[in-house]
Scaffold this motif. Sequence first.
Motif, mmCIF file in Angstrom:
data_model
loop_
_atom_site.group_PDB
_atom_site.id
_atom_site.type_symbol
_atom_site.label_atom_id
_atom_site.label_comp_id
_atom_site.label_asym_id
_atom_site.label_seq_id
_atom_site.Cartn_x
_atom_site.Cartn_y
_atom_site.Cartn_z
ATOM 1 N N UNK A 24 0.837 -1.199 0.000
ATOM 2 C CA UNK A 24 0.000 0.000 0.000
ATOM 3 C C UNK A 24 0.873 1.250 0.000
ATOM 4 N N UNK A 25 2.034 1.147 0.640
ATOM 5 C CA UNK A 25 3.045 2.218 0.610
ATOM 6 C C UNK A 25 4.367 1.600 1.021
ATOM 7 N N UNK A 28 2.385 -5.705 -8.717
ATOM 8 C CA UNK A 28 1.422 -4.626 -8.869
ATOM 9 C C UNK A 28 2.000 -3.383 -8.199
ATOM 10 N N UNK A 29 3.255 -3.163 -8.494
ATOM 11 C CA UNK A 29 4.003 -1.985 -8.031
ATOM 12 C C UNK A 29 5.139 -1.778 -9.015
ATOM 13 N N UNK A 30 5.564 -0.538 -9.175
ATOM 14 C CA UNK A 30 6.606 -0.218 -10.140
ATOM 15 C C UNK A 30 7.976 -0.643 -9.611
ATOM 16 N N UNK A 31 8.998 -0.743 -10.482
ATOM 17 C CA UNK A 31 10.327 -1.180 -10.058
ATOM 18 C C UNK A 31 10.945 -0.350 -8.943
ATOM 19 N N UNK A 44 12.186 -1.764 -5.401
ATOM 20 C CA UNK A 44 13.561 -1.547 -4.974
ATOM 21 C C UNK A 44 13.625 -0.917 -3.588
ATOM 22 N N UNK A 45 12.807 0.100 -3.360
ATOM 23 C CA UNK A 45 12.815 0.764 -2.052
ATOM 24 C C UNK A 45 12.368 -0.187 -0.943
ATOM 25 N N UNK A 46 11.294 -0.921 -1.198
ATOM 26 C CA UNK A 46 10.761 -1.833 -0.170
ATOM 27 C C UNK A 46 11.761 -2.922 0.172
ATOM 28 N N UNK A 47 12.259 -3.623 -0.832
ATOM 29 C CA UNK A 47 13.154 -4.742 -0.571
ATOM 30 C C UNK A 47 14.490 -4.244 -0.027
ATOM 31 N N UNK A 48 14.992 -3.149 -0.586
ATOM 32 C CA UNK A 48 16.249 -2.594 -0.089
ATOM 33 C C UNK A 48 16.167 -2.221 1.379
#
Length: 307
Positions: free
Chosen positions: A127-128, A160-163, A167-171
Amino acid sequence: MDSSKVFISLFTLIKVIICLCSIQAVSASQSNLFREYIGAEFKNVKFSDVPVYSNVDFHFILSFAIDYGTSSSPSPTDGNFNVFWDTDNLGPDDVSAIKSQHPNVKVALSLGGDTIGDAQRVYFQPSSVDSWVSNAVSSLTDIVQKYHLDGIDIDYEHFQADPDTFSQCIGKLVSTLKKNGVISFASIAPFDDYDVQSHYQALWNSHGQLIDYVNFQFYAYANGTTVDQFMDYFAQQRRNYSGGKILASFISDGSGGLAPQDGFFTACTRLRSEGQLGGIFVWSADDSKAEDFQYEKQSQALLATPR
């Protein structure tokens, strides 16, 4: 001192430095790491079923933890992860037992995967960034500590999210778990699909320093892949994930890529001779059990042979 002798000495020193740098580069990508996914297909496979050679680094990867609910119609939970592997055979006590029996074994969990069951796709759908990371750090810390795990693997295959969001989430997730001492390593498991590669290469470009291993799914290439094609694919992924430790891979059921009986180990031997074999991984122990893990044994024997 004779100026010509000074020049020769400097030239010799430069050659030595270049040689040492080359050796360091080879050793950085080369290893005796063997990794095996386990538990996704509920075929009653146990850690103790799988042969473990003492002179390799061995990682079991539990498959999967998914941020979906566990009801009959699971839906995304924004980073709140639940366990979806075969816990009857692969529970916390089983993890402790295999690690106690084999000091060279570590155990990780993989996030995401292709589907829940045989049909429902698993989507990366935050969601964010902040909410997903907060939930993921909390829920995965609980799972890792409960199951006595050492690392995580990222295997989302649908998005269902942009790259950049991925990247931000996983990083941030990997960075926080490492900083908190929850995990000691992290890997990614991309394959050659435009959408998949765009997400994982965005992650690599911004947070590649946090990723210890690239479990590239070479078995996602066409069935009947040749040795030469495999070598080309491997070189391409070394360019895509420059500086990464790229592992060769095969699928136990022989449904894709370069099969073990068709030259996989020939390719691995060539990569090893070039100093480029970052290890081998297998999908998966669940299917390999029927064949008594013959190719797991061959993989470990190759990796354990002195170079």
